[in-house]
Write an enzyme that holds these catalytic residues in place. Sequence first.
Site, PDB file in Angstrom:
ATOM      1  N   LYS A  32     -23.911  14.606  27.270  1.00  0.00           N
ATOM      2  CA  LYS A  32     -23.350  14.803  25.930  1.00  0.00           C
ATOM      3  C   LYS A  32     -24.496  14.713  24.922  1.00  0.00           C
ATOM      4  O   LYS A  32     -25.337  13.811  25.018  1.00  0.00           O
ATOM      5  CB  LYS A  32     -22.294  13.735  25.642  1.00  0.00           C
TER       6      LYS A  32
ATOM      7  N   ASP B 173      -0.128   2.362   8.497  1.00  0.00           N
ATOM      8  CA  ASP B 173      -0.617   1.559   9.629  1.00  0.00           C
ATOM      9  C   ASP B 173       0.236   1.658  10.894  1.00  0.00           C
ATOM     10  O   ASP B 173      -0.217   1.306  11.978  1.00  0.00           O
ATOM     11  CB  ASP B 173      -0.714   0.080   9.222  1.00  0.00           C
TER      12      ASP B 173
ATOM     13  N   GLY C 109       0.833  -1.208   0.000  1.00  0.00           N
ATOM     14  CA  GLY C 109       0.000   0.000   0.000  1.00  0.00           C
ATOM     15  C   GLY C 109       0.864   1.253   0.000  1.00  0.00           C
ATOM     16  O   GLY C 109       1.833   1.336   0.744  1.00  0.00           O
TER      17      GLY C 109
ATOM     18  N   GLY D 190       5.768  -2.060   3.587  1.00  0.00           N
ATOM     19  CA  GLY D 190       5.366  -2.633   4.873  1.00  0.00           C
ATOM     20  C   GLY D 190       5.937  -4.028   5.078  1.00  0.00           C
ATOM     21  O   GLY D 190       6.911  -4.413   4.421  1.00  0.00           O
ATOM     22  N   ASP D 191       5.296  -4.814   5.933  1.00  0.00           N
ATOM     23  CA  ASP D 191       5.904  -6.101   6.302  1.00  0.00           C
ATOM     24  C   ASP D 191       5.968  -7.099   5.144  1.00  0.00           C
ATOM     25  O   ASP D 191       6.916  -7.885   5.062  1.00  0.00           O
ATOM     26  CB  ASP D 191       5.262  -6.709   7.555  1.00  0.00           C
ATOM     27  N   GLY D 192       4.983  -7.048   4.228  1.00  0.00           N
ATOM     28  CA  GLY D 192       5.032  -7.923   3.052  1.00  0.00           C
ATOM     29  C   GLY D 192       6.248  -7.597   2.192  1.00  0.00           C
ATOM     30  O   GLY D 192       6.952  -8.483   1.692  1.00  0.00           O
TER      31      GLY D 192
ATOM     32  N   THR E 131       4.212   2.816   5.530  1.00  0.00           N
ATOM     33  CA  THR E 131       2.822   2.373   5.616  1.00  0.00           C
ATOM     34  C   THR E 131       2.091   3.279   6.596  1.00  0.00           C
ATOM     35  O   THR E 131       2.667   3.664   7.620  1.00  0.00           O
ATOM     36  CB  THR E 131       2.684   0.904   6.079  1.00  0.00           C
TER      37      THR E 131
ATOM     38  N   ARG F 137     -26.264  13.936  16.887  1.00  0.00           N
ATOM     39  CA  ARG F 137     -26.148  12.586  16.321  1.00  0.00           C
ATOM     40  C   ARG F 137     -24.984  11.790  16.913  1.00  0.00           C
ATOM     41  O   ARG F 137     -24.024  12.370  17.424  1.00  0.00           O
ATOM     42  CB  ARG F 137     -25.933  12.672  14.812  1.00  0.00           C
TER      43      ARG F 137
ATOM     44  N   ASP G 113       2.641  -0.250  11.903  1.00  0.00           N
ATOM     45  CA  ASP G 113       2.591  -1.571  12.544  1.00  0.00           C
ATOM     46  C   ASP G 113       3.892  -2.361  12.370  1.00  0.00           C
ATOM     47  O   ASP G 113       3.872  -3.585  12.349  1.00  0.00           O
ATOM     48  CB  ASP G 113       1.418  -2.378  11.961  1.00  0.00           C
TER      49      ASP G 113
ATOM     50  N   GLU H  64     -10.626  -0.509  11.450  1.00  0.00           N
ATOM     51  CA  GLU H  64     -11.158  -1.491  10.474  1.00  0.00           C
ATOM     52  C   GLU H  64     -10.889  -2.932  10.907  1.00  0.00           C
ATOM     53  O   GLU H  64     -11.600  -3.845  10.528  1.00  0.00           O
ATOM     54  CB  GLU H  64     -10.598  -1.235   9.067  1.00  0.00           C
TER      55      GLU H  64
ATOM     56  N   ALA I  82     -12.734  11.573  20.615  1.00  0.00           N
ATOM     57  CA  ALA I  82     -13.833  10.613  20.436  1.00  0.00           C
ATOM     58  C   ALA I  82     -14.329  10.107  21.788  1.00  0.00           C
ATOM     59  O   ALA I  82     -13.564  10.020  22.745  1.00  0.00           O
ATOM     60  CB  ALA I  82     -13.342   9.444  19.586  1.00  0.00           C
ATOM     61  N   GLU I  83     -15.620   9.773  21.847  1.00  0.00           N
ATOM     62  CA  GLU I  83     -16.196   9.251  23.095  1.00  0.00           C
ATOM     63  C   GLU I  83     -15.773   7.805  23.344  1.00  0.00           C
ATOM     64  O   GLU I  83     -15.678   7.362  24.482  1.00  0.00           O
ATOM     65  CB  GLU I  83     -17.735   9.315  23.045  1.00  0.00           C
TER      66      GLU I  83
ATOM     67  N   ARG J  92      -5.515  -1.847   9.045  1.00  0.00           N
ATOM     68  CA  ARG J  92      -5.457  -3.313   8.978  1.00  0.00           C
ATOM     69  C   ARG J  92      -5.608  -3.903  10.395  1.00  0.00           C
ATOM     70  O   ARG J  92      -6.589  -3.581  11.038  1.00  0.00           O
ATOM     71  CB  ARG J  92      -4.150  -3.765   8.321  1.00  0.00           C
TER      72      ARG J  92
ATOM     73  N   HIS K  45      -9.913   5.075   1.515  1.00  0.00           N
ATOM     74  CA  HIS K  45      -8.596   5.348   0.930  1.00  0.00           C
ATOM     75  C   HIS K  45      -8.173   6.808   0.933  1.00  0.00           C
ATOM     76  O   HIS K  45      -7.017   7.093   0.638  1.00  0.00           O
ATOM     77  CB  HIS K  45      -8.533   4.783  -0.494  1.00  0.00           C
TER      78      HIS K  45
ATOM     79  N   ARG L   6       0.868  -5.230  -5.184  1.00  0.00           N
ATOM     80  CA  ARG L   6       1.047  -6.406  -4.338  1.00  0.00           C
ATOM     81  C   ARG L   6       1.248  -7.551  -5.322  1.00  0.00           C
ATOM     82  O   ARG L   6       0.505  -7.678  -6.288  1.00  0.00           O
ATOM     83  CB  ARG L   6      -0.183  -6.640  -3.458  1.00  0.00           C
TER      84      ARG L   6
END
Length: 324
Positions: A214, A128, A11, A102-104, A126, A163, A130, A223, A187-188, A172, A253, A72
Amino acid sequence: IQRIGVYTSGGDAPGMNAAIRAVVRTALYNNIKVTGIYRGYEGMIEGDFKEMVSRSVSSILQKGGTILKSARCPEFRTPEGRKKAYDNVKEAGIDALVAIGGDGTFTGADIFSKEYDIPVMCIPGTIDNDLYGSDYTLGFDTANNTVIDAIDKIKDTAASHNRLFFVEVMGRDSGCIALNAGVAGGAEAILLPEKDTAIDELIDMLETAKDQNKTSMIVIVAEGDKNGGAYHVAQRVNEKFDYFDTKVSILGHLQRGGSPSSFDRVLATRMGYFAVNELLKGNRSATVGIRGSKIISTTLEEALRGKEFKLDEELVTISQVMNI
Ligand code: F6P
């Protein structure tokens, strides 16, 4: 070393171009020629190469994506695929590689360099964040800024309509983007792949937030979260917690694109410079990383040995404390 081959694979991530530029210019500065390998391992197998000169990398520092393109490539997992790649690499006179990905990408580089005894340095690119061996990967900072910008905007409309929004972010199996963006975006609740938060637990958090008066809420869903994505989470929460009109937003993306942040540009430049210099010093198989403020190398073997990249536990606690 006479000629370095540089490629991006997996990626794309903002900052890859800045890293390509740094590799090309550091090599040329040291009188080493550079071949750009297009589309990662796919282009290596097909011999999709181009000579890189200093002007080949003009005005790319600020651009997202990768000018060398990325792919890839399942064929590179086969010995036959790697043999084709090696024949092309040899014919082009490439005697060292810099891989950005990345790792790949790193796993492919490790196998290839051992199989054909060719030195390789790997730069972590990447969004990510990670990868073992670096506090930060290229693109992570930019992606976070993109996500925070989106959350800020979503908050405006969420507050106007009272809302509850579920915002799904990339990463990933890593919750790094979700955690950072969740903290920076206020964020809550944040659902992380590393944490396994049950839906009932999430509902308890939202009930508490509601009891604290709130009137709108943001839940970040990584994800890779085990509950199955933002739509599914929203549906299950709604079955028991329906005080708010609920919306889902999957950022997708757009998180991978855009001009790299100052942090990513400088990091990429430092990493590209370091990678070439390590090759010149005789390093034959390593990843580049940043630890604190220092650029370091880690042997590819250690980096790939599967020491898990750990989420910042303190930041997880902080994110919860911020919700009283
Ligand atoms: O690894 C980067 C990443 O953007 C992940 O966050 C995401 O899961 C994946 O790539 C998406 O891959 P693709 O662009 O091939 O759909």
